[in-house]
Design a protein around this motif. Structure first.
Motif, PDB file in Angstrom:
ATOM      1  N   LEU A  35       3.707   3.554 -13.136  1.00  0.00           N
ATOM      2  CA  LEU A  35       2.363   3.020 -12.609  1.00  0.00           C
ATOM      3  C   LEU A  35       1.553   4.487 -12.079  1.00  0.00           C
ATOM      4  O   LEU A  35       2.398   5.304 -11.309  1.00  0.00           O
ATOM      5  CB  LEU A  35       2.390   2.211 -11.563  1.00  0.00           C
ATOM      6  N   LEU A  36       0.274   4.497 -12.215  1.00  0.00           N
ATOM      7  CA  LEU A  36      -0.379   5.456 -11.476  1.00  0.00           C
ATOM      8  C   LEU A  36      -1.247   4.908 -10.711  1.00  0.00           C
ATOM      9  O   LEU A  36      -2.147   3.804 -10.669  1.00  0.00           O
ATOM     10  CB  LEU A  36      -1.201   6.164 -12.688  1.00  0.00           C
ATOM     11  N   LEU A  37      -1.356   5.287  -9.463  1.00  0.00           N
ATOM     12  CA  LEU A  37      -2.249   5.126  -8.308  1.00  0.00           C
ATOM     13  C   LEU A  37      -3.718   5.420  -8.670  1.00  0.00           C
ATOM     14  O   LEU A  37      -3.706   6.476  -8.933  1.00  0.00           O
ATOM     15  CB  LEU A  37      -1.851   5.402  -7.032  1.00  0.00           C
ATOM     16  N   THR A  38      -4.589   4.492  -8.421  1.00  0.00           N
ATOM     17  CA  THR A  38      -5.805   5.068  -8.822  1.00  0.00           C
ATOM     18  C   THR A  38      -6.926   4.830  -7.602  1.00  0.00           C
ATOM     19  O   THR A  38      -6.607   4.043  -6.815  1.00  0.00           O
ATOM     20  CB  THR A  38      -6.615   4.591  -9.825  1.00  0.00           C
ATOM     21  N   GLY A  39      -7.967   5.270  -7.646  1.00  0.00           N
ATOM     22  CA  GLY A  39      -9.401   4.816  -6.526  1.00  0.00           C
ATOM     23  C   GLY A  39      -8.672   5.170  -4.958  1.00  0.00           C
ATOM     24  O   GLY A  39      -8.500   6.297  -4.747  1.00  0.00           O
ATOM     25  N   TYR A  40      -8.438   3.986  -4.327  1.00  0.00           N
ATOM     26  CA  TYR A  40      -8.259   4.270  -3.022  1.00  0.00           C
ATOM     27  C   TYR A  40      -7.148   3.476  -2.620  1.00  0.00           C
ATOM     28  O   TYR A  40      -6.901   2.416  -3.221  1.00  0.00           O
ATOM     29  CB  TYR A  40      -9.631   3.830  -2.058  1.00  0.00           C
ATOM     30  N   SER A  41      -6.544   3.910  -1.255  1.00  0.00           N
ATOM     31  CA  SER A  41      -5.707   2.872  -0.730  1.00  0.00           C
ATOM     32  C   SER A  41      -6.673   2.017   0.195  1.00  0.00           C
ATOM     33  O   SER A  41      -7.192   2.705   1.167  1.00  0.00           O
ATOM     34  CB  SER A  41      -4.398   3.826  -0.064  1.00  0.00           C
ATOM     35  N   TYR A  42      -6.232   0.841   0.401  1.00  0.00           N
ATOM     36  CA  TYR A  42      -6.862  -0.201   1.278  1.00  0.00           C
ATOM     37  C   TYR A  42      -5.853  -0.741   2.375  1.00  0.00           C
ATOM     38  O   TYR A  42      -5.089  -1.222   2.008  1.00  0.00           O
ATOM     39  CB  TYR A  42      -7.701  -1.301   0.413  1.00  0.00           C
ATOM     40  N   GLU A  43      -5.978  -0.219   3.688  1.00  0.00           N
ATOM     41  CA  GLU A  43      -5.172  -0.431   4.591  1.00  0.00           C
ATOM     42  C   GLU A  43      -5.669  -1.308   5.634  1.00  0.00           C
ATOM     43  O   GLU A  43      -6.802  -1.210   6.138  1.00  0.00           O
ATOM     44  CB  GLU A  43      -4.798   0.852   5.471  1.00  0.00           C
ATOM     45  N   THR A  44      -5.353  -2.553   6.080  1.00  0.00           N
ATOM     46  CA  THR A  44      -5.465  -3.545   6.893  1.00  0.00           C
ATOM     47  C   THR A  44      -4.513  -4.143   7.689  1.00  0.00           C
ATOM     48  O   THR A  44      -3.302  -4.149   7.316  1.00  0.00           O
ATOM     49  CB  THR A  44      -6.179  -4.701   6.129  1.00  0.00           C
ATOM     50  N   ILE A  45      -4.671  -4.181   9.023  1.00  0.00           N
ATOM     51  CA  ILE A  45      -3.617  -4.658   9.933  1.00  0.00           C
ATOM     52  C   ILE A  45      -3.742  -6.247   9.634  1.00  0.00           C
ATOM     53  O   ILE A  45      -4.761  -7.046   9.846  1.00  0.00           O
ATOM     54  CB  ILE A  45      -3.845  -4.364  11.446  1.00  0.00           C
ATOM     55  N   ILE A  46      -2.484  -6.937   9.406  1.00  0.00           N
ATOM     56  CA  ILE A  46      -2.729  -8.368   9.258  1.00  0.00           C
ATOM     57  C   ILE A  46      -2.060  -9.096  10.318  1.00  0.00           C
ATOM     58  O   ILE A  46      -2.379 -10.604  10.184  1.00  0.00           O
ATOM     59  CB  ILE A  46      -1.777  -8.729   7.817  1.00  0.00           C
ATOM     60  N   ASN A  47      -1.725  -8.596  11.360  1.00  0.00           N
ATOM     61  CA  ASN A  47      -1.025  -9.407  12.748  1.00  0.00           C
ATOM     62  C   ASN A  47      -1.791  -9.227  13.682  1.00  0.00           C
ATOM     63  O   ASN A  47      -1.364  -9.443  14.954  1.00  0.00           O
ATOM     64  CB  ASN A  47       0.207  -9.122  12.567  1.00  0.00           C
ATOM     65  N   GLU A  48      -3.103  -8.471  13.639  1.00  0.00           N
ATOM     66  CA  GLU A  48      -3.732  -8.026  14.957  1.00  0.00           C
ATOM     67  C   GLU A  48      -4.153  -9.309  15.950  1.00  0.00           C
ATOM     68  O   GLU A  48      -4.305  -9.212  17.041  1.00  0.00           O
ATOM     69  CB  GLU A  48      -5.121  -7.222  14.624  1.00  0.00           C
ATOM     70  N   ASN A  49      -3.976 -10.305  15.427  1.00  0.00           N
ATOM     71  CA  ASN A  49      -4.421 -11.639  16.078  1.00  0.00           C
ATOM     72  C   ASN A  49      -3.282 -12.028  17.135  1.00  0.00           C
ATOM     73  O   ASN A  49      -3.351 -12.953  18.052  1.00  0.00           O
ATOM     74  CB  ASN A  49      -4.687 -12.848  15.353  1.00  0.00           C
TER      75      ASN A  49
END
Length: 289
Positions: A240-254
Motif C-alpha cells: 500500500l502507498l500512503l497518500t494525501g494527509y494523515s488525520y489524527e484525532t484523540i478519541i478518548n478526550e472525554n
C-alpha cells in the motif's frame, strides 16, 4: 334546547383539549381566551365547540414557546396573513433546532463509537478500513503556530459556522504524507474541524472516500513516530502507498484528565503500491527510504 345545553363546562372543554381547567381560567383572567358564556347565577364558565380551533391555535403557539405577550398581540389582530407570517417564523426556528439536534445526534454517535473502539478493539492492531467522503473546515498552521493561536483560530472557525459549542464538532490535526515519508513527524500543516451540519460553503477540504490505514497510539507525543514506522511496515507488507494527509484525532478526550493518557486515532488514505521505487517510496523501520 336552551343556550346552556349547547355549551361545554370548563371541565369538559379542558378534557377535550387535554389541558388542565386552571389553564383555561388563567387564559380568561389575562384576557387571552375567554369563555363563550359565564353563568350570572354561579359564575361558572362555559365554552362552545366552535372555540376549539382558536384554543388549539393558542396551544400550538405555546408548544412552540411563543411568549404569552406575542400570542396576545396576535389574538388582538388575528388574520390569515398574521398567522401565516407567525407560523413561517416558527417553522424556520424549528428547522434550525432540528438541524442542531441532528448534529448533536451525529456527535453523540461518534463519541459512542469511539468508546466502543476503546472497549472492544485491540488498539495495537493496524487495519485497513473503508471511509465515506467527508468535508472538513481546515486552518493552516506550522511548527511556529503557538497553542494559543491555534485555539483562537479554532474558536473563530466554530463561530463562523454558528456552532453552539466546540464539541458540536470533532477536530484534529493533519500532516502531509510527504512529510511522513521524509521523516518529519511533527510537520503538522493543518487543524481540521468536522462540522456535523449540512454546509453549503466553498473552500472546504475534501477528505476522500476510499481505503484508509487506521492505527492507534498512546504514549509520549514525541514518540508518535514509532507508530508511524509501524504503519510504514504495515503498508510495505500489504503493498500500500500512503497518500494525501494523515488525520489524527484523540478519541478518548472525554474520559481522561491528562494528555499523557490520550489515545490518538490515525487514519491515512491508501492505494495499491504498484511501483515501490516511485515517488513516495516507503521507508524502512530505520526511517531510510
Amino acid at each position: 334546547m336552551d343556550k346552556k345545553s349547547k355549551l361545554l363546562t370548563i371541565g369538559q372543554f379542558a378534557a377535550l383539549h387535554g389541558i388542565n381547567k386552571k389553564t383555561l381560567m388563567w387564559y380568561d383572567e389575562i384576557g387571552l381566551f375567554q369563555p363563550a358564556f359565564i353563568s350570572p347565577e354561579n359564575g361558572y364558565r362555559y365554552y362552545n365547540y366552535y372555540q376549539s380551533s382558536i384554543l388549539e391555535t393558542i396551544l400550538l403557539l405555546r408548544e412552540l414557546d411563543v411568549p404569552i405577550e406575542e400570542i396576545q398581540a396576535f389574538m388582538r389582530h388575528r388574520s390569515a396573513a398574521s398567522l401565516e407570517m407567525l407560523l413561517g417564523e416558527k417553522i424556520e426556528e424549528l428547522d434550525r433546532n432540528m438541524e442542531h439536534l441532528r448534529a448533536v445526534r451525529k456527535t453523540l454517535v461518534k463519541h459512542q463509537n469511539d468508546m466502543r473502539t476503546l472497549l472492544t478493539m485491540d488498539l495495537s492492531k493496524i487495519s485497513t478500513i473503508q471511509k465515506e467522503e467527508c468535508h472538513l473546515v481546515t486552518v493552516d498552521i506550522d511548527q511556529t503556530t503557538s497553542f494559543d493561536r491555534q485555539v483562537e483560530m479554532i474558536t473563530a472557525e466554530t463561530q463562523k459556522y454558528q456552532l453552539r459549542r466546540l464539541h458540536d464538532a470533532s477536530y484534529g490535526t493533519m500532516i502531509a504524507t510527504e512529510s511522513l515519508y521524509a521523516g518529519n513527524f511533527e510537520d503538522y500543516s493543518r487543524l481540521f474541524i468536522e462540522i456535523p451540519l449540512p454546509i453549503q460553503k466553498t473552500g472546504l477540504h475534501v477528505q476522500p472516500a476510499g481505503k484508509y490505514v487506521r492505527a492507534f497510539y498512546r504514549g509520549p507525543w514525541e514518540d508518535i513516530s514509532l507508530c508511524y514506522r509501524k504503519i510504514f511496515d504495515y503498508a510495505r507488507e500489504h503493498q500500500l502507498l500512503l497518500t494525501g494527509y494523515s488525520y489524527e484525532t484523540i478519541i478518548n478526550e472525554n474520559v481522561i484528565n491528562q494528555i499523557e493518557d490520550a489515545v490518538v486515532q490515525i487514519e491515512i488514505p491508501v492505494k495499491a503500491n504498484t511501483s515501490p521505487d516511485a515517488h513516495g517510496a516507503i521507508p524502512d523501520a530505520s526511517g531510510d527510504v
